[in-house]
Write a protein that holds these residues in place. Structure first.
Motif, PDB file in Angstrom:
ATOM      1  N   ASP A   1       0.830  -1.197   0.000  1.00  0.00           N
ATOM      2  CA  ASP A   1       0.000   0.000   0.000  1.00  0.00           C
ATOM      3  C   ASP A   1       0.866   1.250   0.000  1.00  0.00           C
ATOM      4  OD1 ASP A   1      -2.201  -1.581   0.054  1.00  0.00           O
ATOM      5  OD2 ASP A   1      -2.646  -1.301   2.177  1.00  0.00           O
TER       6      ASP A   1
ATOM      7  N   VAL B   1       1.474   4.548  -2.678  1.00  0.00           N
ATOM      8  CA  VAL B   1       1.356   5.949  -2.260  1.00  0.00           C
ATOM      9  C   VAL B   1       2.613   6.719  -2.647  1.00  0.00           C
ATOM     10  CG1 VAL B   1       1.212   7.494  -0.271  1.00  0.00           C
ATOM     11  CG2 VAL B   1      -0.257   5.473  -0.389  1.00  0.00           C
TER      12      VAL B   1
ATOM     13  N   PRO C   1      -4.380   7.495   3.488  1.00  0.00           N
ATOM     14  CA  PRO C   1      -3.057   6.896   3.233  1.00  0.00           C
ATOM     15  C   PRO C   1      -1.910   7.755   3.763  1.00  0.00           C
ATOM     16  CG  PRO C   1      -4.446   6.723   1.284  1.00  0.00           C
ATOM     17  CD  PRO C   1      -5.161   7.633   2.234  1.00  0.00           C
TER      18      PRO C   1
END
Length: 266
Positions: free
Chosen positions: A9, A13, A81
């Motif tokens: 993840d 980002v 995020p």
């Protein structure tokens, strides 16, 4: 321990943030949230297709969330995020006030709408339980004791150190998919004057995970950012709790948890 999913993840980002054009799009949404593709296109010296391509990569990284409003498709900055990057690499070195750096203040023409999104490896039933169970909610919602019978039209309230800190009504209750609530903050005179807004929780199963979207709308223009600035930490906390069983140890969470665990009944 850092999970493989978390690393993947965060890689997405960081890749998304590496491009200056995509950072410019995020800056544009930071200044004015909920913009159309046409509005964003006017801000950049590139074709409509180019802007669409960059927005798609930002959405894949979870940094932008799009929602339909009639014939228009609006794009919203999703700070969750970035909050998770802060929680993983910044908060353990930072002073307590650093948790406030993720508060975002944007303006829309008449009212403001904030959209927050996160993916959690869990089932809709477990996620719904985490949202509505008093003891689980306490662990990621800054120690607040949230109670309700969770029926449509019923009242819910949150208490901290025995004081009422927020309240509202359950407007729609559709387990385990959708919960819509009115919301009134009471923890200080500066937020009491903001009146009533609305919070919508949407749960959508995606493979072996769920996409949790929180929409905080009916906020008046220039509303106090205390009303919505804590959502990134709340969503990060619920993800951490459901996936690892642990409590998020950001400065804000610890500050609340230390005070509540000593004084609140279990």
């Amino acid at each position: 321990m850092v999970t493989y999913d978390l690393i993947m993840d965060m890689d997405a980002v960081f890749r998304a943030l590496a491009d200056p054009t995509r950072r410019s799009l995020l800056d544009a949404l930071f200044k004015e949230d909920g913009q159309t593709l046409s509005a964003l296109e006017e801000r950049l010296p590139m074709t409509r297709f180019g802007v669409m391509k960059h927005l798609k990569l930002l959405e894949q990284a979870g940094l932008v969330v799009s929602r339909r409003r009639g014939r228009e498709k609006l794009h919203f900055l999703n700070p969750v995020p970035i909050r998770r990057v802060h929680d993983r690499w910044v908060s353990k070195y930072a002073e307590p006030w650093a948790a406030g750096l993720s508060d975002l203040k944007h303006k829309l023409e008449k009212t403001m709408e904030k959209v927050f999104e996160i993916y959690i490896k869990t089932t809709p039933e477990r996620l719904w339980h985490a949202i509505t169970d008093t003891e689980m909610r306490r662990k990621y919602n800054f120690g607040a004791i949230v109670t309700s019978d969770w029926t449509e039209g019923s009242r819910f309230e949150g208490r901290g150190n025995t004081s009422l800190i927020f309240e509202g009504e359950n407007l729609e209750v559709d387990p385990p998919r959708r919960l819509v609530q009115s919301f009134r903050a009471l923890w200080g005179e500066d937020v009491k004057s903001e009146g009533t807004s609305r919070v919508t929780w949407e749960i959508e199963p995606i493979g072996d995970s769920c996409r949790l979207t929180v929409i905080h709308d009916q906020l008046h223009e220039g509303a106090n950012d205390q009303l919505y600035g804590g959502w990134p930490m709340v969503l990060s906390g619920i993800k951490t709790l459901l996936e690892s069983g642990e409590i998020l140890t950001t400065p804000g969470s610890l500050r609340w948890m230390h005070g509540v665990t000593e004084q609140q009944p279990r």
